[in-house]
Design a protein around this motif. Structure first.
Motif, mmCIF file in Angstrom:
data_model
loop_
_atom_site.group_PDB
_atom_site.id
_atom_site.type_symbol
_atom_site.label_atom_id
_atom_site.label_comp_id
_atom_site.label_asym_id
_atom_site.label_seq_id
_atom_site.Cartn_x
_atom_site.Cartn_y
_atom_site.Cartn_z
ATOM 1 N N ALA A 87 44.526 36.771 38.389
ATOM 2 C CA ALA A 87 43.276 36.872 39.124
ATOM 3 C C ALA A 87 42.120 36.812 38.129
ATOM 4 C CB ALA A 87 43.235 38.167 39.925
ATOM 5 N N THR A 88 40.956 36.614 38.655
ATOM 6 C CA THR A 88 39.782 36.560 37.782
ATOM 7 C C THR A 88 39.549 37.920 37.152
ATOM 8 O OG1 THR A 88 38.414 37.027 39.705
ATOM 9 C CG2 THR A 88 38.680 34.706 39.090
ATOM 10 N N GLY A 89 38.860 37.905 36.047
ATOM 11 C CA GLY A 89 38.689 39.151 35.285
ATOM 12 C C GLY A 89 39.994 39.477 34.601
ATOM 13 N N ASP A 90 40.288 40.704 34.439
ATOM 14 C CA ASP A 90 41.527 41.094 33.770
ATOM 15 C C ASP A 90 42.608 41.546 34.745
ATOM 16 O OD1 ASP A 90 39.659 42.532 31.044
ATOM 17 O OD2 ASP A 90 40.587 40.549 31.266
ATOM 18 N N ALA A 91 42.312 41.381 36.040
ATOM 19 C CA ALA A 91 43.295 41.857 37.019
ATOM 20 C C ALA A 91 44.544 40.975 36.977
ATOM 21 C CB ALA A 91 42.696 41.829 38.419
ATOM 22 N N PRO A 92 45.706 41.609 37.030
ATOM 23 C CA PRO A 92 46.934 40.801 36.993
ATOM 24 C C PRO A 92 47.175 40.014 38.282
ATOM 25 C CG PRO A 92 47.469 43.117 37.297
ATOM 26 C CD PRO A 92 45.992 43.048 37.079
ATOM 27 N N TYR A 93 46.546 40.455 39.383
ATOM 28 C CA TYR A 93 46.754 39.747 40.644
ATOM 29 C C TYR A 93 45.577 40.052 41.547
ATOM 30 C CZ TYR A 93 48.148 44.320 42.427
ATOM 31 O OH TYR A 93 48.168 45.646 42.769
ATOM 32 N N GLY A 94 45.460 39.252 42.604
ATOM 33 C CA GLY A 94 44.433 39.500 43.603
ATOM 34 C C GLY A 94 45.041 39.470 44.991
ATOM 35 N N VAL A 95 44.442 40.232 45.912
ATOM 36 C CA VAL A 95 44.901 40.227 47.300
ATOM 37 C C VAL A 95 44.012 39.275 48.069
ATOM 38 C CG1 VAL A 95 45.354 41.609 49.356
ATOM 39 C CG2 VAL A 95 45.672 42.612 47.071
ATOM 40 N N ALA A 96 44.513 38.066 48.298
ATOM 41 C CA ALA A 96 43.703 37.074 49.008
ATOM 42 C C ALA A 96 43.661 37.378 50.496
ATOM 43 C CB ALA A 96 44.270 35.683 48.762
#
Lengths: 473, 844
Positions: free
Chosen positions: B715-724
């Motif tokens: 995911a953007t930034g340093d997040a390992p994942y995003g909840v779309a």
């Protein structure tokens, strides 16, 4: 000096030891003991005494569980005899099955013993039990006790009184009974089990014994001692029984349950039926409700002895507990009396509650149990929730009938290759029956083939039919 | 008495890769314990039970060249027993050129990428030991996927045994590193127990049986302690030419002299003893003793003769045959019983006949195998395989959390546990296969082998107007026939084939009968004679011999026989009657013999004699020129003798997809898509279009009862994942937003993080009757901690991994994640395959 012990003497002793030593297949050793909350597993064929499988065996297990700290669980096998045997045998051979107590058909005992799958039982625990007739011998092999009778069984002749008014039920054979009733009727005279399975073998053996009362196909050592002449006599008798003008065609595809449907089913009916004692209550529940009276008597000629024995699996890690459970199931008069009430023939003599002992029972000709003209509901007894059975036989009369039938019955061959023996009979007799009855050539040829194949089968040899005999029969 | 290997003429090589140079491989500290403990047990005692100095050569964490060199050296030197043991990482590689899967043993210097270029293949190992002049060879593999080695079927020159620790497609627990790995620990326990138990020599087959008991024990303990990942080990054994009898615990201690020297030494001792005896003053008493000994010696021949007679009698006596259980459909039970009644090992080639004699004991003419054939409807069988634990352990108590559901009595209601399965179509076998790969499964299904073909026909009650009997499409025949009746497609492979071809909704509602046999039995005099959709074989009892026993006797039956004729739709795939070997996990005691018996049965059915027997019962086999021909014995009026090759057999996924549409079996599902949106998947060299189409079709399979969510990684930034998208219904708007989420993001892909989040989403949104599905779309996820990812998933969910790479299912992380899942890669038409898989996975 010790080193000077003659080497020749050592060699001699060693040779003697080698000669005296023996070898046998390694025995199956029990697995690790499971925790106490894991129940003993009792494996048994489907209980036909109750159509919804809430039968007497389960009720006995429930009774054991109320009292015993080690519980038991009943596992039911496939309903057909061949499938049940295959599953227990293969499961134990492969080690996948984790059974403790096995409820086995009596004909299976030698095979399971020879395969090393049964544990010898404690003679002292069971030696005092008094079983009816000589049925305890069915649990022995090589002079060792491996199984204890649980139920015994014997072929009986059921008859509908509305269809047998002109039939001489005391005749010496079924074909003689046929003479009292014209053939080709919409409701045939006789139905029995002629599907290719063990039921067919039983019918063939009974026909053989009717034709030649002292006929033997296998001696005490398991060797084949039959002859083509003997087999021809038996097959001729079988063909007379399966006269197409009297035999219900459904017999060719029927097992015990199918036969019962033909005899007592809606819009059906046959005058006579060969079946086992379990069928009595089920027939009663059907026919009495419709106002049809019926009865049961001994078969003309020797009937086949059946039954089931309880054994302990060789790899059961709780042999002691398993034997205790067997003692409860087979050795308690209360348990056995419940078998009688459910229609089974008990194995324990005491369960018959007959006065005077074995020698005093009068097994007269014409011994029958029949429904009365107006059967009254049996009070205080219910087979299913909210329903009382319309009729049950007088216990003493029924017990007497069973007692006599069992004492006059004959056992099927005791051999570790019984399955192979039965398969030869099934295949060849099915072929004979499909090829058209009454052909002398057919009987002679079938007898010769059976003779040759049985000699091989009873020595454990391969016994396939020749390629030319493969046909879409 | 089992012969002991000769220490001097044997070679024992123990290879253990405990440490690895590449960080991509985890070190296995337990392996070091393996070597040092096994060294003292394998061939560690002489014939008197005394410990002997170990002659085993230890190879600790070797590189590939060293490993191969030492194996070659040991193979070259061994003359009696050659034993090679390997413990370390195992690796499976799918070679897409020929669609073969190879097991690799990973040495310590092997890189994590392109493993097959450096690691030692099992094929190389097998060929190397096969070239040895050793009289007997034993290979022991303690590594992941080691069971794959059993797939290598090669004849061996001498006695051979292969003992493995894991199933072919599974990795296994390494243990805690304090002490040997679980399999080797059990091997040590078994060796010691057998040796101490009456000084019994540990032979390979006995060891295997003991290992099976220990594996079951370990499994029970793991279940009781609710370990999250007790990926259990499971012993496997292949043996040839008496390999099961090879002794691994004892050895003949090396002597200093060869045989002639030893004999001379004995002679010297005898002569010395004689002179000392002559000088002895008690020699008369000794002489009397010698006379007694002489009498004993005279009786020896008689004893030996008697014993030999007993031995001959025992050798002549036949053991109880090994019982095989063969499951098929109800309509095939009778004909296949007749077919298998003719099963005879003498019809096989010489090598197989020789192998058959290793089953049981006794005279060479003894009957070794007994076969029982039984039938059950296809739907019931598939369900039983999906609940194999209940089927195999009928004594287990029912799950307490489902009190309203009666306990399954599969043994009673379906039948015995099969050793071989003969479904009417291989597509049915594939329906059951995915469930048998789950962790809880107690059964493994082998690959189906076609043994016969049966056309699916329209049995017409009277001639159909304006159509030919062959060459017409199903739709044309249906239009000519009007009303037709068929059985339920869940259990009638013919009904399924017809339905697939006609399409959903084109056929009338199936009859309330479970299969073709019951369809036939539903015919009754007095009623209409309907046109029937069924298989050609199922039609036989209606028009031929023997007639179906359920059909009423008399003139009506004869009328039916003359009335019905078969029409052969050209576009309906034929049914491929298949032979599927079945192996139950706890059936260890006679595993070698049982698997051999099954293999022999399969070889017979696939061979000439089996073909003749099948044809005699109306099944069709390929003949000269590739035409299907009916057997000559049958009345050809209802049937067509020669048929063109026509359609290939039914595709399993197509069949499953059709079944899902007509049976409404799939309950509500909650599906979480974890999408790898990294550069390697969606970038210029990636597969954006494929992923978009796969996602679109996958969401398209969802119904109004289903919900889905979408997570993207990285995911953007340093997040390992995003909840779309959170869990919600498959609306058009949400589908569009899901596709919009497919935007490339640069960063590392660590799948364990979004997979853990997916598990939390499914838990938080849990519905009582909904099944959970996790669909991971990635390339190879090589940075992922596979163990952590697996640990994060829930047992009750089904995980499907989709790799966008060719051969992606072969990549290490993907392989690890598919332990309890199915896998798709770009070797096939991915969007369609994914959609088909989703239709049948996660059935509620």
């Amino acid at each position: 000096m010790r080193r000077g012990v003659p080497t020749a003497a050592c060699a001699l002793l060693l040779a003697t030891a080698c000669v005296a030593g023996g070898g046998s297949p390694p025995p199956i050793t029990p697995g690790p003991t499971p925790p106490d909350d894991v129940p003993l597993v009792v494996v048994s064929a489907l209980d036909l005494s109750s159509p919804d499988q809430s039968g007497v065996r389960q009720s006995l297990i429930d009774e054991w569980n109320e009292e015993s700290p080690i519980k038991a669980r009943l596992v039911e096998l496939p309903s057909t005899d061949g499938d049940a045997r295959a599953e227990v045998l293969a499961g134990l051979q492969s080690g996948a099955a984790e059974y403790d107590v096995l409820n086995l058909d009596i004909t299976w005992i030698p095979e399971f013993v020879e395969a090393g799958l049964l544990r010898p039982l404690d003679e002292e625990r069971f030696g005092a039990l008094d079983f009816v007739a000589d049925i305890e011998e069915t649990g022995r092999w090589d002079d060792e006790l491996y199984a204890v009778p649980f139920t015994t069984d014997v072929g009986l002749l059921y008859y509908r009184r509305d269809l047998t008014e002109t039939v001489d039920l005391g005749a010496d054979s079924l074909p003689e009974m046929y003479t009292g009733r014209p053939g080709g009727q919409s409701k045939p005279t006789y139905v029995t089990q002629l599907r290719p399975y063990e039921g067919l073998t039983v019918n063939v053996m009974e026909a053989l014994w009717r034709a030649v009362p002292d006929a033997r196909l296998v001696d005490d050592s398991g060797a084949y001692v039959g002859t083509t002449a003997l087999l021809e006599a038996g097959l001729e008798e079988l063909l007379a029984i399966t006269d197409e003008s009297h035999l219900a065609a459904a017999s060719y595809g029927a097992d015990e349950s199918g036969t019962l449907e033909e005899f007592a089913g809606e819009d059906r009916g046959t005058a006579l039926m060969r079946n086992w004692p379990f069928a009595l209550n089920r027939v009663a529940d059907r026919l009495v409700a419709e106002g049809v009276q019926f009865g049961v008597t001994r078969l003309p000629g020797p009937a086949a002895l059946g039954g089931q024995n309880l054994a302990v699996a060789a790899d059961s890690p709780r042999a002691e507990a398993a034997q205790e459970l067997i003692r409860f199931l087979a050795g308690e008069p209360g348990s056995q009396e419940r078998m009688l009430a459910a229609g089974f023939a008990p194995a324990l003599a005491e369960a018959y509650q007959l006065p005077d002992g074995v020698g005093e029972i009068a097994c007269e000709d014409g011994l029958r149990v029949e429904t009365p003209e107006d059967p009254d509901p049996v009070s205080g007894r219910s087979e299913e929730a909210g329903e009382e059975p319309l009729w049950r036989p007088d216990p003493r009369a029924y017990a007497t009938l069973l007692w006599c039938a069992v004492h006059e019955a004959r056992g099927r061959p005791a051999t570790p290759y019984y399955r192979q023996f039965s398969r030869v009979i099934e295949e060849e007799v099915t072929r004979l029956l499909a090829g058209g009855a009454g052909s002398a050539g057919g009987v002679e040829e079938a007898a010769q083939r059976i003779d040759g194949r049985l000699e091989l089968a009873l020595r454990g040899r391969t016994y396939q039919p020749s390629r030319s005999s493969l046909s879409p029969h | 008495m089992t012969e002991l290997p000769n220490a001097r003429r044997s070679r024992v090589l123990l290879i253990g890769a405990a440490t690895y140079e590449d960080d991509g491989w985890e070190d296995i500290p337990g392996v070091a314990h393996n070597l040092y403990e096994l060294r003292n047990e394998l061939l560690g005692h002489d014939e008197h039970g005394r410990s002997v100095p170990s002659r085993a050569r230890l190879l600790e964490s070797p590189g590939a060249e060293e490993m191969k060199g030492k194996i070659r050296s040991a193979a070259g030197a061994a003359r009696d027993l050659l034993l090679v043991y390997f413990s370390g990482h195992g690796h499976l590689h799918l070679d897409t050129r020929d669609d073969t899967t190879e097991l690799y043993l990973v040495p310590s210097d092997c890189p994590r990428e392109r493993v097959w270029e450096r690691a030692v293949s099992y094929t190389w190992l097998r060929n190397t030991v096969r070239s040895s002049r050793a009289r007997q060879v034993v290979l022991i593999l303690d590594c992941c996927y080691s069971g794959q080695a059993h797939q290598v079927e090669e004849p061996s020159q001498g006695a051979f045994a292969l003992l493995t620790s894991a199933r072919a497609r599974d990795d296994q627990d390494q243990g805690n590193g304090v002490g040997p790995t679980p399999f080797t620990q059990a091997l040590l326990v078994a060796l010691r127990a057998l040796r101490r138990d009456r000084g019994q020599r540990a032979i390979v087959s006995e060891l295997h049986a003991r290992l099976g008991e220990l594996a079951r024990r370990d499994r029970r303990r793991a279940e009781a302690s609710e370990l999250s990942h007790p990926n259990d080990w499971e012993p496997g054994l292949t043996e040839r030419r008496g390999g099961g009898e090879i002794v691994l615990s004892h050895v003949t201690a090396p002597r200093g002299a060869d045989l002639p020297d030893r004999l001379f030494a004995v002679w010297l001792r005898l002569r010395s003893a004689w002179w000392r005896f002559r000088a002895w003053r008690w020699w008369p008493a000794a002489a009397a003793g010698a006379v007694v000994l002489a009498l004993l010696a005279a009786s020896l021949p008689w004893l030996a003769w008697d014993r030999w007679q007993d031995g001959r009698a025992a050798a002549d006596r036949c053991s109880v045959p090994l019982q095989l259980r063969v499951l098929t459909t109800p309509e095939y039970q009778r004909p296949l019983s007749r077919v298998l009644a003719a099963f005879d090992v003498d019809d096989l080639d010489e090598e197989l006949r020789d192998r058959a004699r290793s089953i049981g004991s006794g005279h060479e003419d003894c009957r070794r195998v007994e076969v029982q054939v039984y039938g059950a409807p296809g739907a019931a069988v598939v369900d039983a395989f999906e609940h194999s634990a209940d089927w195999a352990s009928p004594g287990r108590p029912c799950a307490e959390e489902e009190p309203a559901e009666p306990c399954r009595e599969l043994l009673r209601d379906v039948g015995p546990l099969p050793d071989a399965w003969l479904p009417a179509s291989s597509a049915t076998a594939e329906r059951a296969r995915s469930a048998t790969r789950l962790r809880a499964s107690r059964v493994e299904l082998g690959e189906p082998v076609e043994i016969a073909r049966v056309p699916a026909v329209l049995a017409a009650a009277g001639p159909l107007p304006d159509v030919e009997r062959t060459g017409e499409s199903l739709v044309t025949l249906l239009e000519a026939a009007g009303d037709v009746r068929g059985a339920a497609p869940q259990s009638s492979e013919a009904a399924l084939a017809h339905g697939m071809t006609a399409g959903p909704g084109r056929l009338p509602e199936p009859e309330p009968v479970p299969d073709d046999a019951a369809l036939l039995c539903s015919l009754r005099p007095g009623g209409p004679s309907p046109h029937l959709l069924l298989s050609e074989s199922a039609m036989l009892p209606l028009v031929g011999d023997p007639p179906a026993a359920c059909l009423p006797e008399g003139g009506w039956r004869a009328t039916m026989r003359d009335l019905y004729t078969a029409y052969y739709p050209s576009d309906v795939p034929p049914l491929d009657l298949s032979f599927v070997p079945v192996r139950w996990r706890d059936a260890d005691r006679d595993a070698v013999e049982r698997q051999l018996a099954v293999a022999l049965l399969g070889a017979w059915l696939a061979g000439e004699a089996g073909g003749d027997a099948l044809r005699a019962e109306g099944f069709r086999r390929w003949r000269d020129g590739g035409y299907l021909r009916a057997p000559e014995q049958f009345n050809e009026r209802p049937f067509v003798a020669d048929l063109p090759r026509g359609e290939d057999v039914a595709d399993a996924d197509r069949a499953a997809a059709y079944l899902a549409t007509v049976t409404d079996e799939a309950g509500p599902r909650d599906v979480v898509f974890v999408l790898d949106v990294s550069n390697s998947v969606l970038g210029p060299d990636g597969r954006l279009s494929t992923v978009r189409e796969s996602l679109r079709q996958a969401i398209g399979t969802l119904t109004d009862e289903d919900r889905f969510a979408v997570l993207t990684t990285p995911a953007t930034g340093d997040a390992p994942y995003g909840v779309a998208l959170d869990l919600g219904p498959p609306t058009d708007d949400r589908t569009a937003r899901a596709l919009d989420a497919l935007t490339e993001v640069r960063g590392d892909v660590l799948l364990q993080e979004p997979m853990a989040e997916a598990a939390e989403l499914l838990t938080a949104g849990q519905r009582p009757d909904a099944a959970g599905l996790l669909v991971v779309i990635t390339d190879d996820g090589h940075l992922t901690d596979a163990r952590a990812a697996l640990a994060a998933t829930r047992e009750e969910d089904t995980t499907l991994v989709v790799s966008v790479l060719d051969g992606g299912c072969d990549r290490p992380v993907v392989q690890a994640l598919t332990t309890a899942a199915t896998c798709l890669d770009n070797a096939v038409n991915q969007p369609v395959e994914l959609a088909a898989k989703l239709r049948v996975l996660g059935e509620g």
